[in-house]
Enzyme design. Structure first.
Site, PDB file in Angstrom:
ATOM      1  N   SER A  18      46.559  47.421  39.230  1.00 56.53           N
ATOM      2  CA  SER A  18      47.383  46.391  38.609  1.00 56.53           C
ATOM      3  C   SER A  18      46.942  46.058  37.190  1.00 56.53           C
ATOM      4  CB  SER A  18      47.383  45.116  39.459  1.00 56.53           C
ATOM      5  OG  SER A  18      46.082  44.557  39.537  1.00 56.53           O
ATOM      6  N   ARG A  19      45.771  46.533  36.786  1.00 59.39           N
ATOM      7  CA  ARG A  19      45.295  46.210  35.434  1.00 59.39           C
ATOM      8  C   ARG A  19      44.189  47.176  35.031  1.00 59.39           C
ATOM      9  NH1 ARG A  19      41.646  40.710  36.354  1.00 59.39           N
ATOM     10  NH2 ARG A  19      40.326  41.552  38.011  1.00 59.39           N
ATOM     11  N   SER A 145      30.594  54.767  37.766  1.00 61.01           N
ATOM     12  CA  SER A 145      30.193  54.004  36.583  1.00 61.01           C
ATOM     13  C   SER A 145      28.892  54.566  36.050  1.00 61.01           C
ATOM     14  CB  SER A 145      30.005  52.525  36.936  1.00 61.01           C
ATOM     15  OG  SER A 145      29.382  51.819  35.875  1.00 61.01           O
ATOM     16  N   TYR A 158      26.070  46.550  42.109  1.00 69.71           N
ATOM     17  CA  TYR A 158      27.096  47.424  41.525  1.00 69.71           C
ATOM     18  C   TYR A 158      26.563  48.838  41.323  1.00 69.71           C
ATOM     19  CZ  TYR A 158      30.993  48.614  38.365  1.00 69.71           C
ATOM     20  OH  TYR A 158      32.105  49.190  37.768  1.00 69.71           O
ATOM     21  N   LYS A 162      28.027  52.160  43.214  1.00 70.72           N
ATOM     22  CA  LYS A 162      28.583  53.284  42.455  1.00 70.72           C
ATOM     23  C   LYS A 162      27.749  54.548  42.654  1.00 70.72           C
ATOM     24  CE  LYS A 162      32.112  51.194  40.595  1.00 70.72           C
ATOM     25  NZ  LYS A 162      33.504  51.574  40.956  1.00 70.72           N
TER      26      LYS A 162
END
Length: 251
Positions: A18-19, A145, A158, A162
């Site tokens: 969505s973004r 990432s 995070y 990842k």
């Protein structure tokens, strides 16, 4: 190998579309002729805007709202999607951050990030694997990432998530290679998204970030979308199990 014509192309599912990076990937795949499923968790207006942007350019798009981290709802959503035309391309882009120094990181911050990235990968990918095997063609691209490659202070959760996604990429690539299904990861550095702007708002100095990027600029969502679109094409059929950095030279 020539890319198949638009009428021959299966649908492409992009999570977190969505973004930001996900939206750019959805638009890029639609331009390549794939009918795109724009998956999102909650922002109806943003998802609808992506769909309209694709359709304005003559592409095809549909919306699918569910939380990839919610196993029950994800399973129901995937079952419904599989009732339609084949899904031959999957981009696992959905992800969240909940940054904190590790000694101060609570369990909710850890689980929110790892469940979205790792459980989300399983919940969406596992139902699609056998249909791709039967079709003897598929493209899976996981958005990792640079934090999962070299680590990052304040992002143990995070970085761990990842890095786990990278490991899953490499293992699944070996399982799927004989069936002409490729599995790759793209590992962006800092990119101009709401997530990055949020980090700046929390006090991350932009000048300090740029010091670590040899190209001395922040990436754009289209920088990531371009390599994802290539990896989803027939031209990338001999590339699998790879982690491709899109990071301005960070290492």
């Amino acid at each position: 190998m020539r890319d198949r014509s638009p009428k021959e192309k299966p649908r492409a599912l992009v999570t977190g579309a969505s973004r930001g990076i996900g939206a750019a990937i959805a638009v890029s795949l639609a331009r390549a002729g794939y009918p795109v499923i724009v998956q999102y968790r909650s922002n109806d207006d943003a998802a609808q805007a992506v769909k309209e942007s694709i359709e304005k350019e003559g592409g095809r798009a549909e919306l699918s709202r569910f939380d990839v981290a919610d196993a029950e709802r994800a399973s129901a959503a995937m079952a419904k999607l599989l009732e339609g035309a084949p899904i031959g391309v999957l981009v696992n882009n959905a992800g969240v951050t909940a940054d904190a120094p590790f000694p101060a990181m609570d369990l909710a911050q850890w689980q929110t990030v790892t469940r979205t990235t790792l459980d989300g990968f399983y919940n969406v990918t596992q139902p699609l694997v056998m249909p791709m095997v039967r079709a003897r063609w598929g493209r899976i691209v996981n958005i990792a990432s640079v934090s999962g490659v070299i680590g990052n202070r304040g992002q143990v959760n995070y970085s761990a998530a990842k890095a786990g996604l990278i490991g899953a990429t490499k293992a699944l690539a070996q399982e799927m290679a004989k069936r002409n299904v490729t599995v790759n990861a793209v590992a962006p550095g800092p990119v101009e998204t709401d997530m990055f702007q949020g980090a700046l708002a929390q006090g991350t100095p932009l000048d300090e970030v740029l010091k670590h990027i040899p190209m001395r600029r922040i990436g754009k969502p289209d920088d990531v979308a371009a390599i994802v679109a290539f990896l989803c094409s027939d031209a990338a059929g001999y590339i699998t199990g790879q982690v491709i950095g899109v990071n301005g030279g960070m290492c």
